[in-house]
Design an enzyme around this catalytic site. Structure first.
Site, PDB file in Angstrom:
ATOM      1  N   CYS A   2     -27.609 -48.722   5.602  1.00 38.89           N
ATOM      2  CA  CYS A   2     -26.940 -49.986   5.299  1.00 38.89           C
ATOM      3  C   CYS A   2     -27.550 -50.563   4.032  1.00 38.89           C
ATOM      4  O   CYS A   2     -28.568 -50.062   3.546  1.00 38.89           O
ATOM      5  CB  CYS A   2     -27.131 -50.992   6.420  1.00 38.89           C
ATOM      6  SG  CYS A   2     -26.429 -50.456   7.986  1.00 38.89           S
ATOM      7  N   GLY A  28     -23.048 -48.212   2.693  1.00 44.27           N
ATOM      8  CA  GLY A  28     -22.269 -48.497   3.897  1.00 44.27           C
ATOM      9  C   GLY A  28     -20.857 -48.899   3.543  1.00 44.27           C
ATOM     10  O   GLY A  28     -20.659 -49.821   2.751  1.00 44.27           O
ATOM     11  N   ASN A 103     -31.641 -53.782   7.261  1.00 42.86           N
ATOM     12  CA  ASN A 103     -31.378 -52.350   7.091  1.00 42.86           C
ATOM     13  C   ASN A 103     -32.482 -51.575   7.801  1.00 42.86           C
ATOM     14  O   ASN A 103     -33.656 -51.766   7.500  1.00 42.86           O
ATOM     15  CB  ASN A 103     -31.367 -52.010   5.600  1.00 42.86           C
ATOM     16  CG  ASN A 103     -31.269 -50.516   5.321  1.00 42.86           C
ATOM     17  OD1 ASN A 103     -31.735 -50.041   4.307  1.00 42.86           O
ATOM     18  ND2 ASN A 103     -30.658 -49.770   6.207  1.00 42.86           N
ATOM     19  N   GLY A 104     -32.085 -50.711   8.734  1.00 43.98           N
ATOM     20  CA  GLY A 104     -33.057 -49.904   9.472  1.00 43.98           C
ATOM     21  C   GLY A 104     -32.751 -49.943  10.956  1.00 43.98           C
ATOM     22  O   GLY A 104     -31.907 -50.726  11.402  1.00 43.98           O
ATOM     23  N   CYS A 246     -38.967 -43.542   3.480  1.00 45.16           N
ATOM     24  CA  CYS A 246     -38.046 -42.440   3.792  1.00 45.16           C
ATOM     25  C   CYS A 246     -37.889 -41.542   2.564  1.00 45.16           C
ATOM     26  O   CYS A 246     -37.354 -41.967   1.539  1.00 45.16           O
ATOM     27  CB  CYS A 246     -36.681 -43.004   4.195  1.00 45.16           C
ATOM     28  SG  CYS A 246     -35.430 -41.733   4.378  1.00 45.16           S
ATOM     29  N   TYR A 252     -31.529 -38.193  -1.641  1.00 47.15           N
ATOM     30  CA  TYR A 252     -30.080 -38.252  -1.520  1.00 47.15           C
ATOM     31  C   TYR A 252     -29.483 -39.658  -1.424  1.00 47.15           C
ATOM     32  O   TYR A 252     -28.511 -39.975  -2.103  1.00 47.15           O
ATOM     33  CB  TYR A 252     -29.664 -37.426  -0.282  1.00 47.15           C
ATOM     34  CG  TYR A 252     -28.275 -37.672   0.227  1.00 47.15           C
ATOM     35  CD1 TYR A 252     -27.163 -37.329  -0.549  1.00 47.15           C
ATOM     36  CD2 TYR A 252     -28.054 -38.245   1.475  1.00 47.15           C
ATOM     37  CE1 TYR A 252     -25.875 -37.562  -0.081  1.00 47.15           C
ATOM     38  CE2 TYR A 252     -26.774 -38.472   1.945  1.00 47.15           C
ATOM     39  CZ  TYR A 252     -25.688 -38.136   1.169  1.00 47.15           C
ATOM     40  OH  TYR A 252     -24.433 -38.371   1.620  1.00 47.15           O
ATOM     41  N   CYS A 393     -32.940 -38.477  12.725  1.00 47.95           N
ATOM     42  CA  CYS A 393     -33.648 -39.664  12.230  1.00 47.95           C
ATOM     43  C   CYS A 393     -33.465 -40.816  13.226  1.00 47.95           C
ATOM     44  O   CYS A 393     -32.374 -41.014  13.747  1.00 47.95           O
ATOM     45  CB  CYS A 393     -33.082 -40.074  10.868  1.00 47.95           C
ATOM     46  SG  CYS A 393     -33.840 -41.603  10.259  1.00 47.95           S
ATOM     47  N   CYS A 443     -42.331 -40.562   4.881  1.00 54.26           N
ATOM     48  CA  CYS A 443     -41.926 -39.964   6.156  1.00 54.26           C
ATOM     49  C   CYS A 443     -41.171 -38.670   5.851  1.00 54.26           C
ATOM     50  O   CYS A 443     -40.286 -38.657   4.990  1.00 54.26           O
ATOM     51  CB  CYS A 443     -40.995 -40.932   6.898  1.00 54.26           C
ATOM     52  SG  CYS A 443     -40.194 -40.215   8.350  1.00 54.26           S
ATOM     53  N   CYS A 446     -37.642 -35.696   9.484  1.00 53.90           N
ATOM     54  CA  CYS A 446     -36.457 -34.873   9.753  1.00 53.90           C
ATOM     55  C   CYS A 446     -36.681 -33.410   9.354  1.00 53.90           C
ATOM     56  O   CYS A 446     -35.901 -32.545   9.739  1.00 53.90           O
ATOM     57  CB  CYS A 446     -35.189 -35.453   9.134  1.00 53.90           C
ATOM     58  SG  CYS A 446     -35.371 -36.045   7.503  1.00 53.90           S
TER      59      CYS A 446
HETATM   60  S1  SF4 Z   1     -36.700 -39.083   9.682  1.00 59.09           S
HETATM   61 FE1  SF4 Z   1     -35.919 -38.341   7.695  1.00 59.09          FE
HETATM   62  S2  SF4 Z   1     -34.169 -39.663   7.190  1.00 59.09           S
HETATM   63 FE2  SF4 Z   1     -35.388 -40.697   8.812  1.00 59.09          FE
HETATM   64  S3  SF4 Z   1     -36.820 -42.044   7.724  1.00 59.09           S
HETATM   65 FE3  SF4 Z   1     -37.909 -40.118   8.074  1.00 59.09          FE
HETATM   66  S4  SF4 Z   1     -37.482 -38.904   6.205  1.00 59.09           S
HETATM   67 FE4  SF4 Z   1     -35.999 -40.586   6.266  1.00 59.09          FE
END
Ligand code: SF4
Length: 458
Positions: A2, A28, A103-104, A246, A252, A393, A443, A446
C-alpha cells in the site's frame, strides 16, 4: 503493498494528497481514501478505484482543510472492499477524533483484536489500520495516555510492519515500526508545508526539499507549534538492534526514482544486474532484454557488466486498467498477453539474456518465453535478479501461499524446464547482500524463511 501520504499546513491539502498518492499509485490500485481536517471537522472519503477516478475536482472541492492523510490500497489482509479501505476514523464524544492510514501488516493482529474486543472495542473491518487507530484511541480514552504515549504503548504491544500517518483535528503524526520494514520519508515544500509519503518519488512530485527518512520507531508530531521529533523508549531501541527493511522494495516494489533505506533504488537494481553478470562468465548472447519495467535497471546493470548490448525487445502496455491486475488466476493469465508485446522481427534467430526481477508463481515468465519462442528466438538464457522466492511474506506484501510458489515446489532444473528456457540462474543470496550498503539491515525472509518478527499467528 500500500502507499500512504500526509500533508500539514497547506490550504490545498486534499489536492496535494491526491497528487502525491497518484505518484505512488503503483503501490495499490484496488481502492483509495483520504481524511482532511479543517481544524474543526475531519472529513473522510474512500472508495474502490484509482486516485484519479475517485478524487475528481468536484470531490476535492468537498474536502477543505490544511491537514490531510491519504492511502492507496492493494489488499494483503482483509478482502478488497470499501470497509477495508483506509484511512480509518475514530470519533469520540468526549475526546479528539483520529484518522489513520498505514502501510504494512500486523503479525499479532488476532491477539490484539481479541484483547480490544474483550474490552468492548468494536471493529468495522478486518484491516490492520483500524486495529492501530483503535488501539491508540483505547490507550488515550481508557488508560488516560496522551497521544504520544499511546503511540509508544502501541509500538511496545503491536508487532509488525507499519509506516503510519495519523491526523487529529489540529496535528499530523507520522511514525514507523521499530524494524522500519516499509519505506517512509518526509520533507518540506518551499512554503513550509510538511509532506510525508511511502516513497520519495511522491515528495519529488510535490516539490519537497530536505527529504529525510522517518527513523526506526520514530514519532514526529507536526502542529501549529512546529515540528517535534520524539525519541522513543530506549528499551524499545535496545530490543531491535537493526532495522529489517524489505529487500523486495529495492528489487521490485518501489519506483526506481525513489530513495530509501539510505540508497537510490535504481542503483541497487543496477548492482543486482552487475552481480548476475559476474556470475555468468563467458555467456555469449546477442542482446540483454529486460522484462519491463521493473527489470529495466537490472538489465542495464547486466548489460554494462557483461558488455552485451541492451535492447528493449519487450514492450509493455502501461494503460491496462486494474481489471488486469486483479489477483485471480484466469485474469492474470489473460493479462500477460494484454500487457506485453514484442518488437517486430527482433527476436528471430537471436540469442538473448532475458532478465526479470523475480519469479513468484512462474506463470508470467512462462508466457513471455512462449511469446519470444513463437517469434523465432534461437536461445533464451533467463537470469533473475533475486534468489528463489520460497516463503510467503507476513509484513505487507501479497505473496501467495507457500504451496503456490514455484521455487517451493520445484528445483532449479524443473523450473528451467517449466519456463522453457535454455538456461536459468537466480541471484545467490550472498551476491544480493553485496548489492546494498548495509546488508544486515534487511529482511530476506521470502528467500530464506528467517522472519525477523516471526509469522502471523492466531
Ligand atoms: S518476507 Fe520478503 S517481501 Fe516480506 S518484508 Fe521480508 S523481504 Fe520483504
Amino acid at each position: 503493498m500500500c502507499g500512504i501520504l500526509g500533508v500539514f499546513g497547506n490550504p490545498s491539502a486534499a489536492r496535494l494528497t491526491s497528487l502525491g498518492l497518484f505518484a505512488i499509485q503503483h503501490r495499490g490500485q484496488e481502492s483509495c481514501g483520504m481524511a482532511v481536517s479543517d481544524g474543526k471537522v475531519i472529513r473522510l472519503r474512500k472508495k474502490m478505484g484509482l486516485i484519479k477516478e475517485v478524487f475528481t475536482e468536484a470531490e476535492l472541492d468537498q474536502l477543505p482543510g490544511s491537514i490531510a492523510i491519504g492511502h492507496v490500497r492493494y489488499p494483503t489482509k482483509g478482502s478488497a472492499t470499501e470497509f477495508n479501505t483506509q484511512p480509518h476514523l475514530v470519533e469520540t464524544l468526549a475526546g479528539p477524533t483520529y484518522a489513520l492510514a498505514s502501510n504494512g501488516d500486523i503479525v499479532n493482529y488476532h491477539a490484539m483484536r481479541r484483547f480490544l474486543e474483550e474490552n468492548n472495542v468494536y471493529f468495522k473491518s478486518d484491516n490492520d489500520g483500524e486495529l492501530l487507530v483503535k488501539y491508540i484511541a483505547y490507550q488515550v480514552m481508557r488508560q488516560g495516555d496522551g497521544i504520544i504515549e499511546a503511540i509508544r504503548h502501541m509500538m511496545r504491544d503491536i508487532k509488525g510492519a507499519y509506516s503510519t500517518v495519523l491526523c487529529t483535528r489540529d496535528a499530523l503524526y507520522m511514525f514507523r515500526d521499530p524494524h522500519s520494514i516499509r519505506p517512509m520519508v518526509w520533507g518540506k515544500m518551499q512554503d513550509g508545508t510538511v509532506v510525508v509519503a511511502s516513497e520519495s518519488c511522491a515528495l519529488d512530485t510535490l516539490g519537497a526539499i530536505d527529504r529525510q527518512e522517518i527513523p526506526s520507531a520514530g514519532i514526529i508530531k507536526v502542529s501549529d507549534e512546529g515540528i517535534r521529533v520524539i525519541e522513543n523508549d530506549p528499551a524499545l531501541y535496545r530490543s531491535v538492534p537493526n532495522p529489517r527493511h524489505c529487500i523486495f522494495e529495492q528489487i521490485y516494489f518501489s519506483r526506481p526514482d525513489s530513495y530509501h533505506f539510505g540508497e537510490d533504488v535504481f542503483r541497487v537494481r543496477e548492482a543486482l544486474g552487475a552481480a548476475l553478470a559476474k556470475a555468468d562468465p563467458g555467456l555469449k548472447a546477442d542482446y540483454v532484454v529486460p522484462v519491463p519495467d521493473s527489470a529495466n535497471f537490472i538489465g542495464l546493470g547486466y548489460s554494462n557488466e557483461a558488455k552485451i548490448p541492451l535492447s528493449l525487445g519487450l514492450i509493455r502496455n502501461h494503460y491496462i486498467g486494474r481489471t488486469f491486475i486483479k489477483p485471480e488466476q484466469t485474469i492474470r493469465d489473460e493479462s500477460v498477453r494484454q500487457k506485453f508485446n514484442l518488437l517486430p522481427n527482433f527476436f528471430k534467430d537471436k540469442s538473448v539474456v532475458l532478465i526479470d526481477d523475480s519469479i513468484v508463481r512462474g506463470t508470467t515468465i512462462r508466457k513471455i518465453v512462449e511469446l519470444i519462442k513463437r517469434a523465432g528466438v534461437k536461445e533464451v538464457h533467463l537470469r533473475i535478479g533475486s534468489p528463489q522466492v520460497k516463503y510467503s511474506c507476513y509484513y505487507g506484501i501479497d505473496t501467495p501461499s507457500k504451496e503456490e510458489l514455484i521455487a517451493n515446489r520445484f528445483d532449479l532444473e524443473q523450473i528451467r524446464e517449466r519456463t522453457g528456457v535454455d538456461s536459468l540462474k537466480f541471484l545467490e543470496i550472498n551476491d544480493l547482500r553485496t548489492c546494498v550498503q548495509k546488508p544486515e539491515d534487511y529482511c530476506y525472509a521470502c528467500f530464506n524463511g528467517d522472519y525477523p518478527l516471526g509469522v502471523a499467528g492466531d
